[in-house]
Design a protein around this motif. Structure first.
Motif, PDB file in Angstrom:
ATOM      1  N   SER A   6       0.822  -1.212   0.000  1.00 17.26           N
ATOM      2  CA  SER A   6       0.000   0.000   0.000  1.00 17.26           C
ATOM      3  C   SER A   6       0.858   1.264   0.000  1.00 17.26           C
ATOM      4  O   SER A   6       0.337   2.377   0.045  1.00 17.26           O
ATOM      5  CB  SER A   6      -0.936   0.016   1.218  1.00 17.26           C
ATOM      6  N   GLY A   7       2.175   1.086  -0.054  1.00 25.82           N
ATOM      7  CA  GLY A   7       3.066   2.237  -0.106  1.00 25.82           C
ATOM      8  C   GLY A   7       3.409   2.767   1.271  1.00 25.82           C
ATOM      9  O   GLY A   7       2.719   2.521   2.255  1.00 25.82           O
ATOM     10  N   ARG A   8       4.504   3.508   1.343  1.00 28.07           N
ATOM     11  CA  ARG A   8       4.927   4.117   2.592  1.00 28.07           C
ATOM     12  C   ARG A   8       4.182   5.427   2.818  1.00 28.07           C
ATOM     13  O   ARG A   8       3.877   6.151   1.864  1.00 28.07           O
ATOM     14  CB  ARG A   8       6.433   4.401   2.567  1.00 28.07           C
ATOM     15  N   PHE A   9       3.935   5.709   4.074  1.00 37.74           N
ATOM     16  CA  PHE A   9       3.363   6.991   4.473  1.00 37.74           C
ATOM     17  C   PHE A   9       4.444   7.800   5.184  1.00 37.74           C
ATOM     18  O   PHE A   9       5.528   7.287   5.482  1.00 37.74           O
ATOM     19  CB  PHE A   9       2.139   6.774   5.362  1.00 37.74           C
ATOM     20  N   PHE A  10       4.141   9.054   5.439  1.00 41.06           N
ATOM     21  CA  PHE A  10       5.170   9.945   5.965  1.00 41.06           C
ATOM     22  C   PHE A  10       5.836   9.387   7.217  1.00 41.06           C
ATOM     23  O   PHE A  10       7.067   9.465   7.365  1.00 41.06           O
ATOM     24  CB  PHE A  10       4.566  11.330   6.256  1.00 41.06           C
ATOM     25  N   VAL A  79       8.785   5.788  -2.598  1.00 43.99           N
ATOM     26  CA  VAL A  79       8.946   7.184  -2.193  1.00 43.99           C
ATOM     27  C   VAL A  79       7.655   7.990  -2.348  1.00 43.99           C
ATOM     28  O   VAL A  79       7.290   8.750  -1.455  1.00 43.99           O
ATOM     29  CB  VAL A  79      10.090   7.856  -2.994  1.00 43.99           C
ATOM     30  N   SER A  80       6.968   7.818  -3.462  1.00 45.15           N
ATOM     31  CA  SER A  80       5.878   8.754  -3.748  1.00 45.15           C
ATOM     32  C   SER A  80       4.561   8.095  -4.121  1.00 45.15           C
ATOM     33  O   SER A  80       3.701   8.725  -4.736  1.00 45.15           O
ATOM     34  CB  SER A  80       6.308   9.731  -4.854  1.00 45.15           C
ATOM     35  N   LEU A  81       4.377   6.828  -3.743  1.00 42.73           N
ATOM     36  CA  LEU A  81       3.104   6.170  -4.051  1.00 42.73           C
ATOM     37  C   LEU A  81       1.943   6.890  -3.376  1.00 42.73           C
ATOM     38  O   LEU A  81       0.846   6.985  -3.930  1.00 42.73           O
ATOM     39  CB  LEU A  81       3.152   4.706  -3.606  1.00 42.73           C
ATOM     40  N   ASN A  82       2.176   7.399  -2.177  1.00 42.63           N
ATOM     41  CA  ASN A  82       1.131   8.127  -1.444  1.00 42.63           C
ATOM     42  C   ASN A  82       1.417   9.625  -1.391  1.00 42.63           C
ATOM     43  O   ASN A  82       1.047  10.310  -0.439  1.00 42.63           O
ATOM     44  CB  ASN A  82       0.999   7.557  -0.028  1.00 42.63           C
ATOM     45  N   ALA A  83       2.066  10.108  -2.432  1.00 40.37           N
ATOM     46  CA  ALA A  83       2.429  11.524  -2.467  1.00 40.37           C
ATOM     47  C   ALA A  83       1.221  12.403  -2.759  1.00 40.37           C
ATOM     48  O   ALA A  83       0.319  12.022  -3.503  1.00 40.37           O
ATOM     49  CB  ALA A  83       3.502  11.761  -3.519  1.00 40.37           C
ATOM     50  N   MET A 146       5.863  15.736  -0.957  1.00 40.81           N
ATOM     51  CA  MET A 146       4.891  15.814   0.126  1.00 40.81           C
ATOM     52  C   MET A 146       4.111  14.504   0.162  1.00 40.81           C
ATOM     53  O   MET A 146       3.507  14.106  -0.836  1.00 40.81           O
ATOM     54  CB  MET A 146       3.918  16.981  -0.065  1.00 40.81           C
ATOM     55  N   VAL A 147       4.155  13.812   1.313  1.00 39.04           N
ATOM     56  CA  VAL A 147       3.567  12.485   1.450  1.00 39.04           C
ATOM     57  C   VAL A 147       2.501  12.504   2.546  1.00 39.04           C
ATOM     58  O   VAL A 147       2.705  13.106   3.613  1.00 39.04           O
ATOM     59  CB  VAL A 147       4.660  11.438   1.786  1.00 39.04           C
ATOM     60  N   ARG A 148       1.404  11.838   2.291  1.00 40.97           N
ATOM     61  CA  ARG A 148       0.331  11.747   3.292  1.00 40.97           C
ATOM     62  C   ARG A 148       0.776  10.936   4.504  1.00 40.97           C
ATOM     63  O   ARG A 148       1.610  10.039   4.393  1.00 40.97           O
ATOM     64  CB  ARG A 148      -0.905  11.071   2.689  1.00 40.97           C
ATOM     65  N   GLY A 150      -0.340   8.084   7.146  1.00 37.62           N
ATOM     66  CA  GLY A 150      -1.304   7.007   7.243  1.00 37.62           C
ATOM     67  C   GLY A 150      -1.979   6.994   8.595  1.00 37.62           C
ATOM     68  O   GLY A 150      -3.172   6.724   8.716  1.00 37.62           O
ATOM     69  N   ASN A 151      -1.215   7.321   9.637  1.00 38.17           N
ATOM     70  CA  ASN A 151      -1.716   7.395  11.007  1.00 38.17           C
ATOM     71  C   ASN A 151      -1.577   8.837  11.480  1.00 38.17           C
ATOM     72  O   ASN A 151      -0.470   9.293  11.782  1.00 38.17           O
ATOM     73  CB  ASN A 151      -0.906   6.445  11.902  1.00 38.17           C
ATOM     74  N   LEU A 152      -2.692   9.536  11.547  1.00 42.09           N
ATOM     75  CA  LEU A 152      -2.641  10.952  11.909  1.00 42.09           C
ATOM     76  C   LEU A 152      -2.162  11.164  13.339  1.00 42.09           C
ATOM     77  O   LEU A 152      -1.736  12.270  13.701  1.00 42.09           O
ATOM     78  CB  LEU A 152      -4.011  11.592  11.713  1.00 42.09           C
ATOM     79  N   ASP A 153      -2.211  10.112  14.153  1.00 38.80           N
ATOM     80  CA  ASP A 153      -1.763  10.231  15.548  1.00 38.80           C
ATOM     81  C   ASP A 153      -0.267   9.931  15.712  1.00 38.80           C
ATOM     82  O   ASP A 153       0.265  10.077  16.814  1.00 38.80           O
ATOM     83  CB  ASP A 153      -2.568   9.272  16.444  1.00 38.80           C
ATOM     84  N   ALA A 154       0.388   9.535  14.642  1.00 37.99           N
ATOM     85  CA  ALA A 154       1.824   9.249  14.735  1.00 37.99           C
ATOM     86  C   ALA A 154       2.557  10.529  15.093  1.00 37.99           C
ATOM     87  O   ALA A 154       2.280  11.600  14.536  1.00 37.99           O
ATOM     88  CB  ALA A 154       2.339   8.684  13.418  1.00 37.99           C
ATOM     89  N   PRO A 155       3.504  10.466  16.022  1.00 40.97           N
ATOM     90  CA  PRO A 155       4.206  11.684  16.434  1.00 40.97           C
ATOM     91  C   PRO A 155       5.053  12.258  15.315  1.00 40.97           C
ATOM     92  O   PRO A 155       5.558  11.525  14.457  1.00 40.97           O
ATOM     93  CB  PRO A 155       5.086  11.208  17.603  1.00 40.97           C
ATOM     94  N   ALA A 156       5.209  13.557  15.333  1.00 42.63           N
ATOM     95  CA  ALA A 156       6.042  14.220  14.325  1.00 42.63           C
ATOM     96  C   ALA A 156       7.497  13.877  14.570  1.00 42.63           C
ATOM     97  O   ALA A 156       7.969  13.915  15.713  1.00 42.63           O
ATOM     98  CB  ALA A 156       5.840  15.729  14.385  1.00 42.63           C
ATOM     99  N   PRO A 157       8.244  13.562  13.524  1.00 37.79           N
ATOM    100  CA  PRO A 157       9.671  13.274  13.699  1.00 37.79           C
ATOM    101  C   PRO A 157      10.445  14.563  13.912  1.00 37.79           C
ATOM    102  O   PRO A 157       9.937  15.663  13.660  1.00 37.79           O
ATOM    103  CB  PRO A 157      10.065  12.618  12.375  1.00 37.79           C
TER     104      PRO A 157
END
Length: 343
Positions: A6-10, A79-83, A146-148, A150-157
């Motif tokens: 399903s591709g990588r997310f941010f 890299v950009s499947l979910n861009a 710019m990549v979406r 997948g988990n909006l609750d994931a902490p910002a790096p």
């Protein structure tokens, strides 16, 4: 365990990750024929073995943009499947010609990440290297996407933004072994204008235009094995349109630039690039260029010329930004590159 990708997310990227991209690609004369069918490409060095041999090469290499699109296409699933959008380029260098029969592979290193303030997406910076079957690097470049999330609750790096050269130094540009323009045939090339005829600051309207067709851009994107959803799947964008692959616009603008820059034969450096506004089927692409710099090289009769190539879908030539400093809505592409030209 899921069998599909399903591709990588941010949140799946970390600085230092090395991504080995799947599916090596052997390129040949078919790619050249399809490239010339898709774009009005006419630069002589990439059209004729005899012209290339008179310029010191063994034969006509494949167009620089064939190498770029092939290497780029390998990176998309990782890299950009979910861009949301491909944002920019820097530090690009074509290091060796790509010949028919070469097999290309790609590898990318994550060199930066920055979450956007909306918390729904972020920017990922990667340095990509394309290699041939001998393990020799033929192309390298940095891009940011710019990549979406997948988990909006994931902490910002932790934010890491790489420091990048604004211009590829001329001493690092790779001139192909044996290249010489001492016996250059300007009649066969199509124009008499040589390196010394261009002045820094000069602007050139390339005059011609090509209307983008839905089927052609999808064929091109499949040719490069670019699987980004926004180019094929009408449900991937809120307005139900298919976004034209930015590389398709690059190749179209480069081909259009033949009228006025027929002797800018080889692209050897990519200083910067931005896809300023989306391009959709039905848009008519036009192009203009500005000479930014010039430099000599060590190869006989070969000069380097730095060009800004702007693709538009209308508007007045040589207009780039509005009073607010933002790109005008009709500007599609702003590309800064080095090319080799006879002196």
């Amino acid at each position: 365990m899921a069998k599909t990708n399903s591709g990588r997310f941010f949140e799946d990227y970390s600085v230092g990750d090395v991504l080995t991209h799947a599916v090596p690609r052997t390129v040949g004369a078919g790619e050249r024929a399809l490239y010339h069918a898709l774009y009005p490409a006419r630069h002589a060095l990439y059209s004729s073995d005899t012209f290339a041999q008179a310029s010191g090469l063994a034969a006509s290499p494949l167009d620089d943009m064939i190498a770029f699109h092939t290497v780029f296409g390998k990176t998309v699933p990782d890299v950009s499947l979910n861009a949301v959008a491909n944002l920019g380029y820097a530090e690009g260098r074509w290091l060796k010609p790509v010949w028919p029969g070469d097999t290309l592979t790609s590898e990318s290193e994550v060199i930066g990440v920055k979450q956007n303030s909306n918390g729904k997406s972020g920017v990922v910076y990667v340095r990509t290297t394309g290699k041939n079957q001998h393990g020799e690097a033929v192309l390298e470049y940095v891009r940011w996407v710019m990549v979406r999330k997948g988990n909006l609750d994931a902490p910002a790096p932790e934010t890491v933004i790489p420091e990048l050269n604004k211009v590829v130094p001329t001493e690092t540009l790779a001139v192909p072994d044996g290249l010489s323009f001492e016996n250059y045939d300007f009649d066969l090339a199509g124009e008499p204008h040589r390196w010394g005829d261009y002045e820094v600051g000069e602007q050139i309207d390339h005059v011609d235009g090509v209307t983008i067709e839905e089927a052609e851009h999808m064929m091109a994107t499949r040719l490069w094995q670019n699987t980004a959803k926004v180019h094929f799947d009408t449900s991937a964008r809120p307005d139900g349109t298919r976004l034209i692959y930015g590389g398709h616009v690059i190749s179209m603008a480069r081909a259009l630039s033949f009228n006025g820059l027929a002797n800018a034969q080889m692209v050897v450096g990519l200083n910067a690039g931005a896809h300023a506004n989306p391009c959709l089927a039905g848009d008519t692409v036009r192009a203009w260029s500005e000479v930014l710099d010039k430099a000599e090289t060590s190869a006989p009769g070969v000069g380097a010329i730095r060009l800004r190539l702007v693709a538009t879908k209308g508007g007045t030539p040589f207009q780039l930004r509005g009073e607010d400093g933002k790109y005008l809505p009709e500007v599609l592409l702003d590309l800064d590159y080095w090319a080799l030209m006879p002196m």
